[in-house]
Design a protein around this motif. Sequence first.
Motif, short mmCIF file in Angstrom:
data_model
loop_
_atom_site.label_atom_id
_atom_site.label_comp_id
_atom_site.label_asym_id
_atom_site.label_seq_id
_atom_site.Cartn_x
_atom_site.Cartn_y
_atom_site.Cartn_z
N VAL A 116 0.82 -1.22 0.00
CA VAL A 116 0.00 0.00 0.00
C VAL A 116 0.85 1.26 0.00
CG1 VAL A 116 -1.93 -1.15 1.14
CG2 VAL A 116 -0.22 0.06 2.53
N GLU A 117 2.10 1.16 0.40
CA GLU A 117 2.95 2.35 0.45
C GLU A 117 3.56 2.70 -0.90
OE1 GLU A 117 5.49 1.18 3.75
OE2 GLU A 117 4.37 2.53 5.06
N THR A 118 3.64 1.72 -1.81
CA THR A 118 4.19 1.97 -3.14
C THR A 118 3.16 1.74 -4.25
OG1 THR A 118 4.96 -0.31 -3.45
CG2 THR A 118 6.46 1.23 -2.33
N GLY A 119 2.11 0.96 -3.95
CA GLY A 119 1.14 0.61 -4.98
C GLY A 119 1.63 -0.47 -5.92
N LEU A 120 2.77 -1.10 -5.60
CA LEU A 120 3.39 -2.09 -6.48
C LEU A 120 3.17 -3.50 -5.95
CD1 LEU A 120 6.78 -0.26 -7.14
CD2 LEU A 120 4.74 -0.32 -8.61
N PRO A 121 3.26 -4.49 -6.84
CA PRO A 121 3.07 -5.88 -6.40
C PRO A 121 4.24 -6.41 -5.60
CG PRO A 121 3.61 -5.82 -8.74
CD PRO A 121 3.44 -4.39 -8.31
N VAL A 122 3.94 -7.28 -4.66
CA VAL A 122 4.94 -8.04 -3.91
C VAL A 122 4.67 -9.50 -4.20
CG1 VAL A 122 5.84 -8.66 -1.64
CG2 VAL A 122 5.11 -6.30 -2.09
N TYR A 123 5.66 -10.20 -4.77
CA TYR A 123 5.53 -11.61 -5.11
C TYR A 123 6.25 -12.43 -4.05
CZ TYR A 123 4.50 -9.43 -9.61
OH TYR A 123 3.98 -8.64 -10.60
N HIS A 124 5.52 -13.32 -3.43
CA HIS A 124 6.10 -14.06 -2.29
C HIS A 124 6.03 -15.56 -2.53
CE1 HIS A 124 7.16 -15.05 1.82
NE2 HIS A 124 6.09 -15.83 1.90
N CYS A 125 7.15 -16.25 -2.31
CA CYS A 125 7.19 -17.70 -2.40
C CYS A 125 6.91 -18.27 -1.01
CB CYS A 125 8.56 -18.18 -2.89
SG CYS A 125 8.65 -19.97 -3.09
N CYS A 126 5.91 -19.13 -0.92
CA CYS A 126 5.43 -19.66 0.36
C CYS A 126 6.12 -20.93 0.82
CB CYS A 126 3.93 -19.94 0.27
SG CYS A 126 2.93 -18.52 -0.18
N ASP A 127 7.06 -21.43 0.05
CA ASP A 127 7.54 -22.80 0.26
C ASP A 127 8.17 -23.04 1.62
OD1 ASP A 127 6.63 -23.14 -2.26
OD2 ASP A 127 8.56 -23.53 -3.19
N LYS A 128 8.77 -22.03 2.24
CA LYS A 128 9.41 -22.30 3.53
C LYS A 128 8.84 -21.45 4.67
CE LYS A 128 13.34 -19.10 2.94
NZ LYS A 128 14.81 -18.98 3.05
N ASP A 129 7.65 -20.91 4.48
CA ASP A 129 7.00 -20.13 5.53
C ASP A 129 6.58 -21.04 6.69
OD1 ASP A 129 7.21 -17.83 4.09
OD2 ASP A 129 5.14 -17.81 3.39
N GLY A 130 6.56 -20.45 7.89
CA GLY A 130 5.92 -21.12 9.01
C GLY A 130 4.42 -21.02 8.83
N ASP A 131 3.67 -21.79 9.60
CA ASP A 131 2.21 -21.83 9.45
C ASP A 131 1.59 -20.45 9.59
OD1 ASP A 131 2.72 -24.48 9.28
OD2 ASP A 131 1.49 -25.09 10.98
N TRP A 132 1.90 -19.77 10.70
CA TRP A 132 1.26 -18.48 10.95
C TRP A 132 1.67 -17.44 9.91
CZ3 TRP A 132 2.94 -13.53 11.98
CH2 TRP A 132 1.95 -12.63 12.42
N GLU A 133 2.96 -17.44 9.55
CA GLU A 133 3.44 -16.49 8.55
C GLU A 133 2.73 -16.69 7.21
OE1 GLU A 133 7.66 -15.02 6.48
OE2 GLU A 133 7.55 -16.91 7.59
N PRO A 209 -1.60 7.30 -0.92
CA PRO A 209 -1.92 7.78 -2.28
C PRO A 209 -1.44 6.85 -3.39
CG PRO A 209 -0.16 9.08 -1.27
CD PRO A 209 -0.72 8.23 -0.19
N ALA A 210 -0.34 6.13 -3.15
CA ALA A 210 0.18 5.24 -4.21
C ALA A 210 -0.79 4.10 -4.49
CB ALA A 210 1.54 4.69 -3.80
N VAL A 211 -1.36 3.50 -3.44
CA VAL A 211 -2.29 2.41 -3.68
C VAL A 211 -3.61 2.93 -4.23
CG1 VAL A 211 -3.49 2.22 -1.44
CG2 VAL A 211 -2.99 0.16 -2.76
N LEU A 212 -4.00 4.14 -3.86
CA LEU A 212 -5.20 4.75 -4.45
C LEU A 212 -5.02 4.92 -5.96
CD1 LEU A 212 -6.35 7.51 -1.93
CD2 LEU A 212 -7.71 5.59 -2.78
N GLU A 213 -3.84 5.36 -6.36
CA GLU A 213 -3.57 5.52 -7.78
C GLU A 213 -3.63 4.17 -8.50
OE1 GLU A 213 -0.10 7.29 -10.78
OE2 GLU A 213 0.16 7.36 -8.60
N ALA A 214 -3.07 3.13 -7.83
CA ALA A 214 -3.10 1.79 -8.43
C ALA A 214 -4.53 1.29 -8.59
CB ALA A 214 -2.29 0.83 -7.56
#
Length: 416
Positions: A116-133, A209-214
Motif C-alpha cells: 500500500v505504500e508503493t502501490g506495487l506488487p509483492v511476489y512471495h514464495c510460500c515454500d518455507k514459511d511457518g504456518d502463521w506467517e 496515495p500510491a495504492v489509491l492511484e493503483a
Amino acid sequence: MKTGLVLEGGGIRGIFSAGVLDVLMEEGIAFDGAVGVSAGAAFGCNYKSRQPRRAIRYNLRFAKDPRYSSVRSLLKTGDLFNARFCYHEIPEKLDPFDWKAFRENPMSFYLVCTDVETGLPVYHCCDKDGDWEMLEWFRASGSMPLVSRIVEVGGYKLLDGGISDSVPLRFMENEGYERNVVVLTRPAGYVKKANPMMAVMRPALREYPAVLEAIENRHIGYNKTLAYIRQRENEKAAFVIRPKEAIDVGRVEHDRAKIRAAYKEGRRTARRLLPAIRQFLAEAKGEAAKGETALGETALSSAPLAALGAAGGTDAAAVTERSTVTPVPSAAEKRPAAASPETIPAKTAAVSAVIHEEASCGPERDEPECVSPLPSAGSIPRSRRHRKTWKPGSMKALKQSASLEKNPETEKKTES
C-alpha cells in the motif's frame, strides 16, 4: 522447460478455478510452479497440498455462516471475511489443511499482494514459511480494499494482490516458467471498466496515495494484461482456461446453488480441455528434452557457453525493477519439515470423517455439498493488531458495499 500455473482471483468467482484445479489434480497433472492472486492463492494452495474438493467443500458448508463472510464480521472486526474464522478455525479444526503434503510437494507456490505504500506488487514464495506467517501472506493477498484491514507481514503493509497484478503471467515468465496454463475467471471478450467506488476509496485510503492511484488505474493495467495473455496464447506459450460465459456469482456469494454451479462449470471446462492441456504440457517437456540434448552436444564440441547463463536463468532485474520478489528457497531448504502437533491435530482423521459425512451429497461425483477453508496457519496471537484503515459507516453504506455485485447490472460496472 519449466511449466507454470497462473490463477486469477475474483472472490467467490474463483470457485470456477477450484473446479478446474480439482479435475487437473484428479488426472495427475503436475506443474513446476504456480502463482495465485487473492482467491486464486487461497483456493490454489490446495493444489500443492493435493486436497481436491476442499475449496468447494468449505465454501458450500459456510456459505451462509456469518462467521465466514458477513456485514456483521465487517462491523465487528474490520474484515468482511472474518480473519480468525477463515484463516484459523476452518483450516486448523473444521477442515484441516495438509501442511505436511504442502511442504513435501516440490512445486513452488507463489502469491501476489500489493504494497500500500508503493502501490506495487509483492511476489512471495510460500515454500518455507511457518504456518502463521503463511496464513498472513494468504490473508494479505485476499484483503480487498474498503472491506478488509491492511495486513502487516514481512515488513510490508499489504492489500489484495489483484490491485497491482491480477494475472501475473509476466512474473512467472520472468521466473523461468516458459510454458504456462492460465486460469481466468472472466469469459473471453471481457473488458474491465473504471472502479465506480473511488469516491469511497479516497477517504478510506487517503494515507496511501500510491495504492489509491493503483486502484484507480487498475482497469487499464488489467486490460493490457489480457492483451498480453492473448498474444502469448497465439504464440503457443500460454494455454488459457476461462468460462464460456460470465459466472453468475458475486465476489461475495451466499447462494449455494450458484456456488455449486460455478464449480461444476469449472470441472466441465477442464474435462473438455483436458486433451489439449496434456498436449500443451507434453510439448513443453519435449522441447525441454531437445534443449538439453543440444546443450550436451554444444558442451562436447567445446563451443562457447557464455550465452547459456542468460538464456537459462531468471532476469531478476526485470521483475524487481518496480516490484518486489521475496526469495525462493534452495533445494536444500525445501526439504519437508516435520509436521508439528499444532499444525496437524491428532483429531484430524476423526474431524475429516465427520466433515465427509456432513458433505455427502449423493452418488453424483461432481456435486459435493460441503466445503473446507483457506490455508490455516497455527494459532493467531490475540495480541497481534493490524492497522484498520477503513472505519465503519452507516449500516446502509456497509450493506451497499458488501453486496455491490449482487445486482447483475451493477456487477458489470463494479471492479474490485
